[in-house]
Write a protein that holds these residues in place. Sequence first.
Motif, PDB file in Angstrom:
ATOM      1  N   GLY A   1       0.785  -1.224   0.000  1.00  0.00           N
ATOM      2  CA  GLY A   1       0.000   0.000   0.000  1.00  0.00           C
ATOM      3  C   GLY A   1       0.816   1.273   0.000  1.00  0.00           C
ATOM      4  N   ARG A   2       2.116   1.143  -0.020  1.00  0.00           N
ATOM      5  CA  ARG A   2       2.989   2.329  -0.010  1.00  0.00           C
ATOM      6  C   ARG A   2       3.829   2.363  -1.272  1.00  0.00           C
ATOM      7  NH1 ARG A   2       4.459   3.841   6.007  1.00  0.00           N
ATOM      8  NH2 ARG A   2       2.396   3.503   6.872  1.00  0.00           N
ATOM      9  N   GLY A   3       4.801   3.249  -1.289  1.00  0.00           N
ATOM     10  CA  GLY A   3       5.666   3.379  -2.446  1.00  0.00           C
ATOM     11  C   GLY A   3       7.022   3.925  -2.046  1.00  0.00           C
ATOM     12  N   PHE A   4       7.784   4.373  -3.035  1.00  0.00           N
ATOM     13  CA  PHE A   4       9.101   4.947  -2.764  1.00  0.00           C
ATOM     14  C   PHE A   4       9.262   6.232  -3.566  1.00  0.00           C
ATOM     15  CE2 PHE A   4       9.878   2.307  -6.474  1.00  0.00           C
ATOM     16  CZ  PHE A   4      10.740   3.056  -7.249  1.00  0.00           C
ATOM     17  N   LEU A   5      10.139   7.079  -3.071  1.00  0.00           N
ATOM     18  CA  LEU A   5      10.459   8.337  -3.733  1.00  0.00           C
ATOM     19  C   LEU A   5      11.854   8.223  -4.329  1.00  0.00           C
ATOM     20  CD1 LEU A   5       9.732  11.422  -4.170  1.00  0.00           C
ATOM     21  CD2 LEU A   5      11.191  11.821  -2.179  1.00  0.00           C
ATOM     22  N   LEU A   6      11.974   8.517  -5.606  1.00  0.00           N
ATOM     23  CA  LEU A   6      13.274   8.605  -6.270  1.00  0.00           C
ATOM     24  C   LEU A   6      13.615  10.071  -6.383  1.00  0.00           C
ATOM     25  CD1 LEU A   6      15.696   7.555  -7.929  1.00  0.00           C
ATOM     26  CD2 LEU A   6      14.197   7.655  -9.940  1.00  0.00           C
ATOM     27  N   ARG A   7      14.786  10.433  -5.869  1.00  0.00           N
ATOM     28  CA  ARG A   7      15.253  11.820  -5.942  1.00  0.00           C
ATOM     29  C   ARG A   7      16.617  11.824  -6.601  1.00  0.00           C
ATOM     30  NH1 ARG A   7      17.695  16.107  -2.396  1.00  0.00           N
ATOM     31  NH2 ARG A   7      16.561  17.986  -2.973  1.00  0.00           N
ATOM     32  N   LEU A   8      16.788  12.666  -7.605  1.00  0.00           N
ATOM     33  CA  LEU A   8      18.051  12.820  -8.325  1.00  0.00           C
ATOM     34  C   LEU A   8      18.519  14.252  -8.151  1.00  0.00           C
ATOM     35  CD1 LEU A   8      16.821  11.117 -11.580  1.00  0.00           C
ATOM     36  CD2 LEU A   8      18.270  10.073  -9.852  1.00  0.00           C
ATOM     37  N   VAL A   9      19.793  14.410  -7.837  1.00  0.00           N
ATOM     38  CA  VAL A   9      20.358  15.734  -7.622  1.00  0.00           C
ATOM     39  C   VAL A   9      21.662  15.837  -8.409  1.00  0.00           C
ATOM     40  CG1 VAL A   9      21.252  17.362  -5.913  1.00  0.00           C
ATOM     41  CG2 VAL A   9      19.392  15.807  -5.289  1.00  0.00           C
ATOM     42  N   GLN A  10      21.776  16.891  -9.179  1.00  0.00           N
ATOM     43  CA  GLN A  10      23.048  17.203  -9.821  1.00  0.00           C
ATOM     44  C   GLN A  10      23.776  18.175  -8.908  1.00  0.00           C
ATOM     45  OE1 GLN A  10      22.983  19.465 -13.498  1.00  0.00           O
ATOM     46  NE2 GLN A  10      24.657  18.231 -14.304  1.00  0.00           N
ATOM     47  N   TYR A  11      25.056  17.929  -8.640  1.00  0.00           N
ATOM     48  CA  TYR A  11      25.781  18.785  -7.705  1.00  0.00           C
ATOM     49  C   TYR A  11      27.195  19.039  -8.206  1.00  0.00           C
ATOM     50  CZ  TYR A  11      28.134  14.556  -6.106  1.00  0.00           C
ATOM     51  OH  TYR A  11      28.867  13.404  -6.052  1.00  0.00           O
ATOM     52  N   GLY A  12      27.804  20.058  -7.634  1.00  0.00           N
ATOM     53  CA  GLY A  12      29.203  20.373  -7.920  1.00  0.00           C
ATOM     54  C   GLY A  12      29.389  21.066  -9.254  1.00  0.00           C
ATOM     55  N   GLN A  13      30.576  21.606  -9.415  1.00  0.00           N
ATOM     56  CA  GLN A  13      30.919  22.325 -10.644  1.00  0.00           C
ATOM     57  C   GLN A  13      30.975  21.397 -11.856  1.00  0.00           C
ATOM     58  OE1 GLN A  13      30.911  25.445 -10.637  1.00  0.00           O
ATOM     59  NE2 GLN A  13      31.144  25.928  -8.479  1.00  0.00           N
ATOM     60  N   ASP A  14      31.371  20.144 -11.617  1.00  0.00           N
ATOM     61  CA  ASP A  14      31.556  19.216 -12.729  1.00  0.00           C
ATOM     62  C   ASP A  14      30.321  18.374 -13.026  1.00  0.00           C
ATOM     63  OD1 ASP A  14      34.175  20.094 -12.955  1.00  0.00           O
ATOM     64  OD2 ASP A  14      34.902  18.599 -11.527  1.00  0.00           O
ATOM     65  N   GLY A  15      29.236  18.573 -12.277  1.00  0.00           N
ATOM     66  CA  GLY A  15      27.995  17.861 -12.571  1.00  0.00           C
ATOM     67  C   GLY A  15      27.924  16.458 -12.025  1.00  0.00           C
ATOM     68  N   GLY A  16      28.325  16.286 -10.768  1.00  0.00           N
ATOM     69  CA  GLY A  16      28.126  14.993 -10.128  1.00  0.00           C
ATOM     70  C   GLY A  16      26.640  14.699 -10.001  1.00  0.00           C
ATOM     71  N   VAL A  17      26.300  13.443  -9.820  1.00  0.00           N
ATOM     72  CA  VAL A  17      24.908  13.039  -9.695  1.00  0.00           C
ATOM     73  C   VAL A  17      24.737  12.213  -8.431  1.00  0.00           C
ATOM     74  CG1 VAL A  17      23.028  11.688 -10.737  1.00  0.00           C
ATOM     75  CG2 VAL A  17      24.543  13.048 -12.195  1.00  0.00           C
ATOM     76  N   ARG A  18      23.718  12.567  -7.667  1.00  0.00           N
ATOM     77  CA  ARG A  18      23.346  11.821  -6.464  1.00  0.00           C
ATOM     78  C   ARG A  18      21.972  11.202  -6.703  1.00  0.00           C
ATOM     79  NH1 ARG A  18      24.263  12.005  -0.672  1.00  0.00           N
ATOM     80  NH2 ARG A  18      22.317  11.592   0.440  1.00  0.00           N
ATOM     81  N   VAL A  19      21.853   9.923  -6.382  1.00  0.00           N
ATOM     82  CA  VAL A  19      20.606   9.183  -6.487  1.00  0.00           C
ATOM     83  C   VAL A  19      20.159   8.844  -5.070  1.00  0.00           C
ATOM     84  CG1 VAL A  19      19.535   7.036  -7.291  1.00  0.00           C
ATOM     85  CG2 VAL A  19      21.272   8.169  -8.708  1.00  0.00           C
ATOM     86  N   GLU A  20      18.916   9.130  -4.740  1.00  0.00           N
ATOM     87  CA  GLU A  20      18.352   8.768  -3.443  1.00  0.00           C
ATOM     88  C   GLU A  20      17.055   8.006  -3.666  1.00  0.00           C
ATOM     89  OE1 GLU A  20      19.693  12.855  -1.082  1.00  0.00           O
ATOM     90  OE2 GLU A  20      17.565  12.346  -1.280  1.00  0.00           O
TER      91      GLU A  20
END
Length: 140
Positions: free
Chosen positions: A68-87
Amino acid sequence: MNDETPLLFQPLSPRERFYRRERQSVPAARAFARDALRDWGAYGRADDVLLCVSELATNALVHGVPPGRGFLLRLVQYGQDGGVRVEVHDSGDGVPVLPRQDGQEPGEGGRGLLLVSELADKWGVGARRPGKIVWCEFVP
């Protein structure tokens, strides 16, 4: 597990989407991530990011999302060189751990976090009420 990269600045343009506890959520999450990476021009590690999105989303559905529930996908681009964080945020109990490294192949399943740990530059688990956030980061 590694220490998180401190976000000492406002993320450039975080993207997030909620997915229900359904099989089609994994390919939908991967497509969402692919679109975000394309929009950001973050092509260098795209295959690694997309595989990790698939693995973390699958783990959330199999182990972390109560019925009955779900999940949240969050993507963040960070830093000068465009790193990517996945949550991946879920409301389930427990903390994911890597399978033991005793030379034996993991049984059916059990390879998802192992893949994430090998492909991502950093990964870890953070607190959330209820549940947890499993994250990974990619440096270009």
